[in-house]
Design a protein around this motif. Structure first.
Motif, PDB file in Angstrom:
ATOM      1  N   LEU A 393       0.861  -1.186   0.000  1.00  0.00           N
ATOM      2  CA  LEU A 393       0.000   0.000   0.000  1.00  0.00           C
ATOM      3  C   LEU A 393       0.894   1.231   0.000  1.00  0.00           C
ATOM      4  CD1 LEU A 393      -2.615  -1.069   2.708  1.00  0.00           C
ATOM      5  CD2 LEU A 393      -2.923  -1.114   0.223  1.00  0.00           C
ATOM      6  N   GLY A 394       0.617   2.178  -0.885  1.00  0.00           N
ATOM      7  CA  GLY A 394       1.501   3.330  -0.977  1.00  0.00           C
ATOM      8  C   GLY A 394       0.786   4.607  -1.344  1.00  0.00           C
ATOM      9  N   ALA A 395       1.364   5.692  -0.906  1.00  0.00           N
ATOM     10  CA  ALA A 395       0.911   7.027  -1.304  1.00  0.00           C
ATOM     11  C   ALA A 395       2.147   7.844  -1.637  1.00  0.00           C
ATOM     12  CB  ALA A 395       0.115   7.697  -0.189  1.00  0.00           C
ATOM     13  N   GLN A 396       2.074   8.620  -2.708  1.00  0.00           N
ATOM     14  CA  GLN A 396       3.201   9.460  -3.082  1.00  0.00           C
ATOM     15  C   GLN A 396       2.683  10.753  -3.694  1.00  0.00           C
ATOM     16  OE1 GLN A 396       5.515   7.767  -6.477  1.00  0.00           O
ATOM     17  NE2 GLN A 396       3.931   6.182  -6.514  1.00  0.00           N
ATOM     18  N   GLN A 397       3.501  11.777  -3.573  1.00  0.00           N
ATOM     19  CA  GLN A 397       3.141  13.076  -4.150  1.00  0.00           C
ATOM     20  C   GLN A 397       4.358  13.655  -4.845  1.00  0.00           C
ATOM     21  OE1 GLN A 397       2.283  17.091  -2.020  1.00  0.00           O
ATOM     22  NE2 GLN A 397       0.306  16.062  -2.202  1.00  0.00           N
ATOM     23  N   ASN A 398       4.149  14.104  -6.074  1.00  0.00           N
ATOM     24  CA  ASN A 398       5.201  14.724  -6.859  1.00  0.00           C
ATOM     25  C   ASN A 398       4.807  16.166  -7.138  1.00  0.00           C
ATOM     26  OD1 ASN A 398       6.365  15.485  -9.737  1.00  0.00           O
ATOM     27  ND2 ASN A 398       7.680  13.883  -8.924  1.00  0.00           N
TER      28      ASN A 398
END
Length: 820
Positions: A393-398
């Motif tokens: 499970l992952g969350a990322q912001q660019n």
């Protein structure tokens, strides 16, 4: 977050308190001499250790049951052992490595779901370890992988922006993973690199060919999985590494500090890295203006590993300021110039010259991009129902900003925030009569938003993506057959997006429909894409030395947002992109055939492939009815995405030899060739030949290395080596010539020299490792065919007859690694 933790705890079986075991032993060569600092791992459990100077290792907290242990070292063939470990047991395991430089016995999981030896995988897979990455003077981890893996290439924009291409295909056709988490950072852009700390990467695994079966859309050309190091070393002791690096060509100064600790199943690690570089140099252009960068990365991990399985949480923070070159120069002196006026008032032929002080400065110039990338994700593995459940499970912001306004340096032209939420769940059923079955699903949700921007190349969009698969593998004596089926669906939508001038600044801004002078730049859009992926392959161990393999795969890729929605200027690329809302998904059929030979002295392989792509999406310069180029923004060319069938074919070959009579000597050589042809049918007859070949196809490329390693003997220095490398690229005459988009590229050969050693204390423990590498020893002037700066030219003719910007010249790299 509380709900997620409750779900994870609910999944844990009742054996939560079961004991783990320990695997210990020694690693020796065929003459029963210790192999210092060999890597020993239990790949399925994600555990590993580094042997000491005497070849002794210990791996604690190993889950009981069937265990596969893998040992490897530079200059030796990897070896694996299967054993059964009882709870609380400590097994002593002697391991013997045979001298050979290849890694055909390496165990991988990328692209095959379960741990599989490379030679037994019908899908072509290649790996590169930490040791080989460290030996080179790289400015990013993709360049390091390109040096060591045939068939992998990179489109570059300066020294720190490299986009992976696999067998002639890249951008959203290659899926880049960080420890299994898909990397989402506006990768459609030419000048958008990979937001990963190269100092933290322990291993690179590359799948060459459609991997849509396991990963869905965007893996139609393959996968690059960047795997960070796991904690290693004795229980209850803080371990770490300090690294310092300098490169002469662009004055790069790199520093990194890594720490790790483990005890009673608890594991944690942390790394902080910083890199700083000024403009790079070559013998034609001198110092190339605006190619410096400043990069900071923080990486942390905490987790537990018990008999029931494991759960690890990762957090990464990446901050990069990257200058944007545009190649403008004085027409006679060929000295670089800089932009001082906005695009409407800018006269590129009358810009002021860049001073020597600016060229040599480490300060980031006003025209640059800033990329901040944040990730948080968890990887959990649980023994469940006799099988294994894997959950990611992952969350990322660019956040990406491109500052391209010389009169307002604090005002970004491009300002995008991409938020991505990812899941990947897989269950490996218990083995039944040799049949292995894996089922799973993965997908993501995305929101991309413009912030305080003045340029809007793509709309604000929402994306939902999901797919499910089943994969089967069955050994039949010497034959092993595997295959699977997958279905994907992707929903893309955005609302009407208006742009209007900002009276206070004079720049464009996002606007509402009622605002005066508002223009509808992106009409609303909503569409669902879907498709099937499949794979069927087999490997056959004909003899102990000879393995044959073949694979047929169908790949699927939904169009990305720029391809369907572009309508604006990409300032960093100097191109106005126009999308096509009627595009269909791409589908590919790829056939792979491989022959692998392995024995104690020689490893060799030949891989052939053929890939037919339906609805291939490419860029073509837009022309008006009279055949003249369309200019929407002065000083920038205009391209529109098109679709047509395409065909790619080629091969990769490698040969590695370590003579038994000269055990200190190793020779390795590899070559890769790919050709890509288009099947456009909507062109006039006189343009068909110019459009015959696909853009961004790498030329025939070869690499050879001769390495001599001093035999182990008593003393303070160990692992001392010297090496000579030759990197060569043939002339590329097969290029996309329509509208002069690409031109032929001359071939070149680059010579490199390297040396290194490890200094140990009286107990034989490493104190410091020293590495010196000289690339392009003769300062050869060359342009790689996939170097975008080759086309950064404002004049039809030049006084020296050389157009565009050249690749870096001679570079001396020095590294010092201090383990503790």
């Amino acid at each position: 977050m509380k709900s997620l933790l409750l779900v994870l705890l609910w999944l844990l079986p009742g054996g939560l308190l079961a004991q783990t075991g320990t695997v210990a032993g020694t690693v020796r060569d065929e003459q029963q001499r210790p192999v210092p600092y060999a890597s020993v791992a239990v790949p399925a459990a994600g555990l590993g250790a580094t042997a000491d100077a005497n070849g002794t290792f210990t791996i604690a907290n190993v889950p009981p049951g069937a265990v596969r242990v893998l040992a490897s070292a530079v200059g030796y063939t990897a070896v694996s052992r299967n054993l059964t470990l009882r709870p609380g047991e400590t097994l002593s395991l002697p391991l013997t490595l045979a001298a050979a430089p290849a890694a055909l016995a390496d165990v991988v999981v990328t692209g095959v779901s379960r741990a599989t030896e490379i030679r037994r995988s019908p899908v072509p897979i290649a790996t590169l370890g930490r040791r080989e990455i460290s030996l080179n003077a790289n400015t990013n981890v993709i360049d390091a992988a390109v040096r060591g893996i045939p068939g992998l290439s990179a489109v570059t924009t300066g020294p720190n922006v490299s986009k992976p291409f696999i067998r002639g295909l890249g951008y959203n056709r290659v899926l880049t993973l960080y420890n299994g988490l898909r990397q989402e950072g506006q990768q459609w852009g030419d000048e958008h690199g990979v937001e990963v700390d190269g100092y933290d990467i322990e291993r690179v695994e590359v799948v060459k060919g459609p991997a849509s079966l396991l990963y869905g859309s965007d893996a139609v050309a393959g996968v690059v999985n960047l795997l960070p190091a796991l904690p290693s070393g004795p229980e209850g002791r803080l371990r770490g590494e300090a690294l310092a690096e300098y490169q002469s060509n662009n004055g790069l100064v790199g520093n990194s500090l890594g720490l790790n600790y483990q005890k009673n199943g608890f594991q944690t690690s942390f790394r902080a890295s910083h890199r700083l570089a000024r403009d790079y140099r070559n013998s034609v252009d001198g110092l190339v203006y605006n190619t410096g960068f400043r990069e900071l990365t923080l990486t942390g991990m905490a987790g537990v590993r018990k008999a029931w399985g494991s759960s690890h949480w990762y957090l990464t923070l990446y901050d990069n300021q990257q200058e944007i070159p545009d190649g403008s120069r004085d027409s006679l002196s060929r000295c670089f110039t800089r932009q001082v006026a906005e695009s409407g008032l800018d006269d590129v032929k009358n810009r002021p010259l860049v001073t020597d002080e600016e060229l040599r400065s480490y300060a980031i110039g006003p025209l640059h991009q800033r990329i901040r990338h944040y990730r948080v994700f968890s990887k959990t593995q649980v023994a469940l129902g006799g099988g294994e459940l894997h959950l990611l499970l992952g969350a990322q912001q660019n956040q990406r900003e491109e500052f391209n306004h010389p009169t307002a340096p604090a005002q970004p032209g491009l300002a995008l925030r991409l938020s991505t939420f990812t899941y990947d769940v897989r269950y490996h059923l218990p083995e039944w009569q040799g049949l292995e079955v894996s089922v799973g699903s993965n997908g993501m949700g995305q929101l991309n938003r413009h912030l305080n921007a003045t340029d809007f190349p793509i709309p604000n969009y929402n994306l939902l993506d999901a797919g499910g698969f089943v994969l089967l593998k069955k050994p039949l004596g010497k034959l092993e057959v595997s295959g699977g089926l997958r279905y994907d669906t992707r929903l893309v939508n955005w609302a009407d997006f208006y742009v209007a001038p900002n009276p206070a600044t004079g720049f464009d801004q996002a606007a509402g429909p009622a605002q005066p002078d508002a223009v509808l730049q992106f009409p609303a859009f909503r569409r669902r894409y879907q498709g099937w992926s499949a794979s069927l392959g087999a490997s056959y161990v004909a003899t102990e030395q000879l393995t044959l393999r073949a694979n047929l795969a169908r790949g699927y890729r939904a169009p990305n947002i720029p391809e369907i929605g572009s309508n604006g200027l990409d300032p960093g690329a100097h191109i106005v992109y126009l999308g096509n809302r009627g595009f269909e998904p791409e589908f590919s059929w790829q056939q792979d055939v491989g022959v692998l030979w392995h024995q104690s002295e020689v490893d060799a392989s030949v891989e052939l492939f053929h890939n037919y792509v339906q609805n291939f999406i490419y860029q073509a310069r837009l022309q008006d009815a009279s055949g003249q180029p369309v200019v929407i923004v002065p000083g920038n060319v205009t391209y529109q995405f098109q679709q047509a069938a395409a065909r790619l074919y080629g091969l990769e070959a490698s040969l590695n030899w370590r003579p038994a009579a000269l055990p200190w000597l190793a020779w390795s050589s590899s070559a890769a060739y790919v050709s890509g042809e288009s099947a456009q049918t909507n062109l006039p007859d006189h343009q068909i030949e110019a459009a015959r070949y696909l853009p961004l196809i790498p030329p025939l490329r070869g690499r050879t290395e001769l390495r001599a390693t001093a035999p182990a003997r008593a003393g303070r220095f160990t692992g001392t080596y010297g090496r000579v490398t030759l990197d060569g690229s043939a002339r590329q005459n097969r290029f996309y010539a329509l509208d002069n988009t690409e031109t032929a590229t001359p071939g070149y050969v680059l010579l490199g020299l390297g040396a290194g050693t490890t200094y140990t204390n009286r107990d034989g423990r490493a104190v410091a490792q020293f590495i010196v590498q000289v690339d392009n020893l003769f300062d050869t002037a060359y342009q790689a065919h996939l170097n975008r700066l080759k086309y950064f030219e404002y004049y039809a003719g030049t006084p020296n007859g050389r157009s565009g910007i050249y690749n870096p010249g001679r570079n001396v790299g020095v590294k010092v690694l201090v383990p503790f």
